[in-house]
Design a protein around this motif. Structure first.
Motif, PDB file in Angstrom:
ATOM      1  N   TRP B  97      12.328-103.961 -23.643  1.00 29.44           N
ATOM      2  CA  TRP B  97      12.503-105.286 -23.061  1.00 29.44           C
ATOM      3  C   TRP B  97      11.418-105.529 -22.005  1.00 29.44           C
ATOM      4  O   TRP B  97      10.300-105.853 -22.351  1.00 29.44           O
ATOM      5  N   LYS B  98      11.728-105.341 -20.721  1.00 23.57           N
ATOM      6  CA  LYS B  98      10.684-105.632 -19.731  1.00 23.57           C
ATOM      7  C   LYS B  98      10.095-104.392 -19.079  1.00 23.57           C
ATOM      8  O   LYS B  98       9.080-104.442 -18.408  1.00 23.57           O
ATOM      9  N   VAL B  99      10.804-103.261 -19.207  1.00 25.12           N
ATOM     10  CA  VAL B  99      10.300-102.055 -18.546  1.00 25.12           C
ATOM     11  C   VAL B  99       9.435-101.246 -19.491  1.00 25.12           C
ATOM     12  O   VAL B  99       9.708-101.160 -20.684  1.00 25.12           O
TER      13      VAL B  99
END
Ligand SMILES: Nc1ncnc2c1ncn2[C@@H]1O[C@H](COP(=O)(O)OP(=O)(O)OP(=O)(O)O)[C@@H](O)[C@H]1O
Ligand SMILES: [Mg+2]
Lengths: 284, 271
Positions: B97-99
């Motif tokens: 996702w975003k990490v």
């Protein structure tokens, strides 16, 4: 209405190499209004035992019932239990902290959530009961003598009006006169109020004169539990565990050995004197 | 209650490590910790771990007491790992996702975790096998050269050993006073912060008084026995290096040489 201990065990330092079994399968029944002495050599578990009575320590196994209710029940109100079973610790003067004696005694009843008037009334009453002179009420507790501090601390527990009063070595470190006075006062208190009093001590003399029943502790176990007379019959066994019957018991036993027909059951000096007088009249 | 906090948690048993001169253990622990910062590859850590395991085996202290010290720093450890894992810039390895987890991040995180664990367990070995008194004795003697710079080595060591000696006593005292006040209806556990801080007064006042009383008694007792500081003072059990201490120094030296030599080799990149 009573306290019942059912197979209580307690181990200090459970999972360390230094685990100590301080209580070993204790079964006791403490009915209302009795004056009980618990004696035992140093380290026999007396203090540990009495800390169970008000729920400060939780038994490793076994159960305790106060007035028919299991004190380890999840919804049992242990805070209330502590106000019903008043525990005066060994060297209770170490717990004084307020700026004056009176305020310090108020600490207990105040924690019970009573209103100010009732708190002060109880504190005053308790201080009178332990025989502390009025002029000391507003002194700093740290300026009192050892015996006076002890009284102030006992008053601090009495002010909570417990149903059962437990005193852990209330006379430790006092001179004979101070000792006598405190014990006398405790007895009077017991007579007057009819509350259950449990007195911990390692001196037989202290206990013999006052109590209805003696519990002898040895290495975490109850060794004897009987009226003083019966317990002192086991002079030899008591000596083996580091205790001694009162000195008069020795004298009477020796007199009997030498042929004087005395009754060796006497436990106090007065009783003994009486017995000897009677015996002497009998032989002459 | 408070007994569960173990500071200076000496584990009593019989072993070579226990009998070693405290100076050896102090120096050894220090060198061991320093060595951890020299390693550049996993062989170094492997050697350190094996060395540590050997010492633990020799010390006869159950392993679970060693890891007990880890519990205290577990949070720190996790924090370090998490931060390093997610916040190190570099070549992305996994993207969730975003990490992003980078290769460098993974490497640093593992590096830090291993290093920190070895460090904590390593110092636990020392505190578990050396009585606090012995430790300060060792420090006093080991730091003696500092006297040239007017460092009051003896006085500092004496203060430390007294302080250490008093920790369990004060802890017991705290426990007792706490119980006594609970018996009088005190409540240390509920209410907001202000109420709780206020509730501590009945605990702290008697505790301080008792600490001062003890300090006073101790000072008196020391003076009554003619204590006048370190000048001309001899020891009942002077620290003298034995054969086993020399052997231990040798072992530490061997570990250091081998560890740092192999630990700093430039290995071909893994994967
Ligand atoms: N907080 C504690 N932690 C570990 N062991 C303890 C602790 N308190 C007491 N003990 C141990 O439990 C045993 C019973 O102690 P306890 O204090 O009940 O004895 P006692 O009969 O009250 O002795 P005394 O007459 O000296 O007051 C002793 O062996 C003691 O060393
Ligand atoms: Mg005791």
């Amino acid at each position: 209405m009573s306290i019942i201990l059912d197979h209580v065990n307690y181990i200090y330092g459970g999972d360390t190499p230094l685990a100590v079994r301080a209580l070993d399968d204790i079964c006791l029944q403490i009915p209302d209004g009795q004056f009980i002495g618990i004696i035992g050599h140093t380290g026999s578990g007396k203090s540990t035992l009495v800390q169970h009575l008000n729920g400060l320590l939780k038994a490793s196994s076994g159960s305790i019932y106060f007035n028919g209710e299991d004190i380890y029940d999840r919804d049992y109100d242990r805070k209330k239990l502590r106000s019903k079973v008043g525990l005066v610790f060994q060297y209770p003067e170490h717990q004084l902290f307020e700026t004056d004696v009176f305020t310090d005694v108020c600490f207990g009843p105040k924690n019970l959530g009573l209103d100010k008037k009732e708190v002060e009334l109880r504190a005053y009453d308790a201080l009178r009961k332990v025989g502390l002179p009025d002029e000391l009420f507003y002194q700093s507790p740290f300026d009192l003598s050892g015996g006076q501090k002890r009284r102030a601390a006992i008053a601090g527990v009495l002010a909570m009006k417990p149903e059962v009063l437990v005193l852990d070595e209330p006379t430790a470190g006092l001179d004979p006169k101070g000792r006598e006075e405190i014990l006398q006062q405790i007895r009077e208190l017991q007579k007057k109020t009819g509350m259950t009093v449990i007195l911990v001590s390692h001196s037989m003399e202290d206990v013999a004169e006052y109590v209805d029943r003696i519990i002898v502790m040895n290495r975490g176990r109850v060794m004897y539990d009987d009226v003083p007379k019966e317990v002192f019959r086991h002079g030899k066994e008591l000596e083996e565990v580091g205790l001694a019957p009162p000195q008069v018991t020795y004298i009477l036993q020796e007199l009997r050995r030498r042929g004087l027909q005395v009754d060796t059951d006497a436990t106090t000096v007065e009783e003994a004197a009486d017995v000897v007088m009677r015996a002497l009249q009998y032989v002459t | 209650m408070l007994r569960d906090i173990t500071l200076g948690q000496y584990y009593q048993t019989e072993s070579v490590i226990h009998r070693l001169d405290p100076r050896v253990k102090l120096a050894g622990t220090l060198l061991f910790i320093i060595s951890l910062f020299f390693f550049k590859n996993f062989i170094g850590y492997l050697i350190a771990a094996v060395f540590l395991m050997l010492v633990i085996r020799l010390s006869h202290v159950p392993f679970r007491f060693m890891v007990r010290g880890m519990r205290a720093v577990l949070f720190l450890l996790l924090l370090t790992v998490v931060f390093n894992l997610f916040l190190t810039p570099g070549e992305p390895l996994v993207i969730l996702w975003k990490v992003t987890i980078t290769k460098e991040g993974l490497k640093t995180a593992i590096n830090m975790a291993v290093r920190l664990s070895l460090l904590v367990v390593g110092s636990s070995v020392m505190t578990l096998t050396t009585t606090p008194n012995n430790l300060t004795d060792g420090m006093e003697k080991g730091l003696r050269p500092l006297k040239v710079f007017r460092v009051p080595v003896h006085e500092v060591a004496m203060m430390m050993s007294i302080a250490l000696r008093f920790i369990p006593i004060l802890m017991e005292e705290t426990d007792k006073i706490m119980k006594a006040q609970i018996a009088r209806g005190a409540d240390f556990e509920s209410g907001n912060i202000i109420r709780r801080a206020k509730a501590l007064v009945p605990l702290l006042v008697p505790l301080f008084i008792s600490a001062f009383r003890r300090a006073n008694d101790l000072a008196m007792a020391m003076e009554a026995r003619c204590y006048r500081g370190g000048e001309g003072r001899t020891k009942m059990k002077p620290l003298i290096y034995q054969k086993r201490d020399r052997i231990a120094y040798l072992c530490i030296l061997i570990y250091l040489t081998v560890g740092i030599w192999l630990g700093r080799l430039q290995l071909p990149a893994i994967g």
